[in-house]
Design an enzyme around this catalytic site. Sequence first.
Site, mmCIF file in Angstrom:
data_model
loop_
_atom_site.group_PDB
_atom_site.id
_atom_site.type_symbol
_atom_site.label_atom_id
_atom_site.label_comp_id
_atom_site.label_asym_id
_atom_site.label_seq_id
_atom_site.Cartn_x
_atom_site.Cartn_y
_atom_site.Cartn_z
ATOM 1 N N ASN A 10 0.868 -1.173 0.000
ATOM 2 C CA ASN A 10 0.000 0.000 0.000
ATOM 3 C C ASN A 10 0.909 1.228 0.000
ATOM 4 O O ASN A 10 1.457 1.587 1.032
ATOM 5 C CB ASN A 10 -0.887 -0.051 1.252
ATOM 6 C CG ASN A 10 -1.712 1.209 1.442
ATOM 7 O OD1 ASN A 10 -1.786 2.046 0.541
ATOM 8 N ND2 ASN A 10 -2.329 1.344 2.610
ATOM 9 N N LYS A 12 0.209 4.245 -0.329
ATOM 10 C CA LYS A 12 -0.425 5.434 0.265
ATOM 11 C C LYS A 12 -0.169 6.675 -0.616
ATOM 12 O O LYS A 12 -0.093 6.533 -1.835
ATOM 13 C CB LYS A 12 0.062 5.635 1.704
ATOM 14 C CG LYS A 12 -0.152 4.374 2.551
ATOM 15 C CD LYS A 12 -0.015 4.604 4.034
ATOM 16 C CE LYS A 12 -0.228 3.294 4.775
ATOM 17 N NZ LYS A 12 -0.218 3.434 6.217
ATOM 18 N N HIS A 96 -9.620 1.418 4.748
ATOM 19 C CA HIS A 96 -8.358 1.608 5.475
ATOM 20 C C HIS A 96 -8.580 2.545 6.664
ATOM 21 O O HIS A 96 -9.378 3.481 6.573
ATOM 22 C CB HIS A 96 -7.286 2.176 4.534
ATOM 23 C CG HIS A 96 -5.924 2.122 5.135
ATOM 24 N ND1 HIS A 96 -5.487 3.056 6.037
ATOM 25 C CD2 HIS A 96 -4.924 1.225 5.015
ATOM 26 C CE1 HIS A 96 -4.262 2.737 6.432
ATOM 27 N NE2 HIS A 96 -3.901 1.626 5.830
ATOM 28 N N GLU A 98 -6.970 4.933 7.731
ATOM 29 C CA GLU A 98 -6.748 6.354 7.422
ATOM 30 C C GLU A 98 -7.980 6.939 6.734
ATOM 31 O O GLU A 98 -8.301 8.120 6.918
ATOM 32 C CB GLU A 98 -5.465 6.500 6.584
ATOM 33 C CG GLU A 98 -4.229 6.257 7.454
ATOM 34 C CD GLU A 98 -3.039 5.635 6.748
ATOM 35 O OE1 GLU A 98 -2.992 5.628 5.511
ATOM 36 O OE2 GLU A 98 -2.136 5.134 7.464
ATOM 37 N N GLU A 168 -5.559 -4.685 10.541
ATOM 38 C CA GLU A 168 -4.550 -3.656 10.770
ATOM 39 C C GLU A 168 -4.847 -2.928 12.078
ATOM 40 O O GLU A 168 -5.637 -1.976 12.088
ATOM 41 C CB GLU A 168 -4.546 -2.655 9.613
ATOM 42 C CG GLU A 168 -4.263 -3.287 8.262
ATOM 43 C CD GLU A 168 -3.664 -2.281 7.293
ATOM 44 O OE1 GLU A 168 -2.623 -2.593 6.717
ATOM 45 O OE2 GLU A 168 -4.222 -1.185 7.128
ATOM 46 N N GLY A 174 2.324 2.405 10.772
ATOM 47 C CA GLY A 174 3.290 3.479 10.589
ATOM 48 C C GLY A 174 3.963 3.917 11.876
ATOM 49 O O GLY A 174 4.615 4.958 11.927
ATOM 50 N N SER A 214 3.276 -1.961 10.391
ATOM 51 C CA SER A 214 4.727 -2.018 10.610
ATOM 52 C C SER A 214 5.318 -3.402 10.340
ATOM 53 O O SER A 214 6.221 -3.846 11.039
ATOM 54 C CB SER A 214 5.078 -1.539 12.020
ATOM 55 O OG SER A 214 4.666 -0.196 12.189
HETATM 56 P P1 PGA Z 1 2.655 0.374 7.640
HETATM 57 O O1 PGA Z 1 1.206 0.566 6.994
HETATM 58 O O2 PGA Z 1 3.209 -0.920 7.091
HETATM 59 O O3 PGA Z 1 3.433 1.568 7.217
HETATM 60 O O4 PGA Z 1 2.461 0.286 9.125
HETATM 61 C C1 PGA Z 1 0.340 -0.516 6.760
HETATM 62 C C2 PGA Z 1 -0.947 -0.007 6.187
HETATM 63 O O5 PGA Z 1 -1.442 1.042 6.666
HETATM 64 O O6 PGA Z 1 -1.520 -0.613 5.249
#
Ligand code: PGA
Length: 251
Positions: A10, A12, A96, A98, A168, A174, A214
Amino acid sequence: MSRKKFIAGNWKMNTTLTEAVELAKGVVETVGKQADVDVAVCPPYTNLSAVYDVIKDSNVKLGAQDVHWEAKGAYTGKVSCAMLKSAGVTYVIIGHSEQRQYFAETDETVNKKTKAVLAAGLMPIICVGETLDERKNGKMNTVIETQVKGAFAGLSVEDALKCTIAYEPVWAIGTGETATPQQANEAHIFIRNVLVGIFNKQTAEEIRIQYGGSMKPDNAKSLLQQSDVDGGLIGGASLKAADFKGIVLPQ
Ligand code: PGA
């Protein structure tokens, strides 16, 4: 039941057109021939077509990060399933955290998007997960169950089998903080049991559940070895081809 692992990157809101093409080339070079793991990359909308051109003759598939459920019309800023399909997209990330946090995504819009994606012949990657507060307050299972039930409401078994779930935990996205392999697996088993309740055992056993938050080359193996962790949705570590490879093919 052995489920084929599925690793999706992803990206982003990262990568200009040039950067996306470079990154896609790196992914094709490092994992483009993988047949025993499903691999996808999900660049921003503006880079979908260009990335598709790079990956189309490899085993890497294209994903989008969101979609609107309506087919067309006066929805400034939005993109439809047909548009994604015409750009070469196979998978669509839906719900997601976010999107839920910053753009008013709800279980209802997740369900509408899921249905639109399936109707278009695309495959949803449905994200669920609890915040730190929810985990601390013992609400984790209720939150996840509500999200899963909301996303899958009204879906046939046939359609459900085309879906992937990404668990997640919001506190791990992140942040550098990863769920332990045991924490991840427990959540995945819980999600699978919710699916048994909605559909049946066989369907629940077939639906893949990715872990996201992460995930990196150095923790991928222990996570992916868990009984119910069927892959990963990778943010930060998908922006470098070498790191992404280290997750697709963990040492
Ligand atoms: P990350 O994000 O691996 O940077 O923690 C995962 C995601 O939000 O899909």
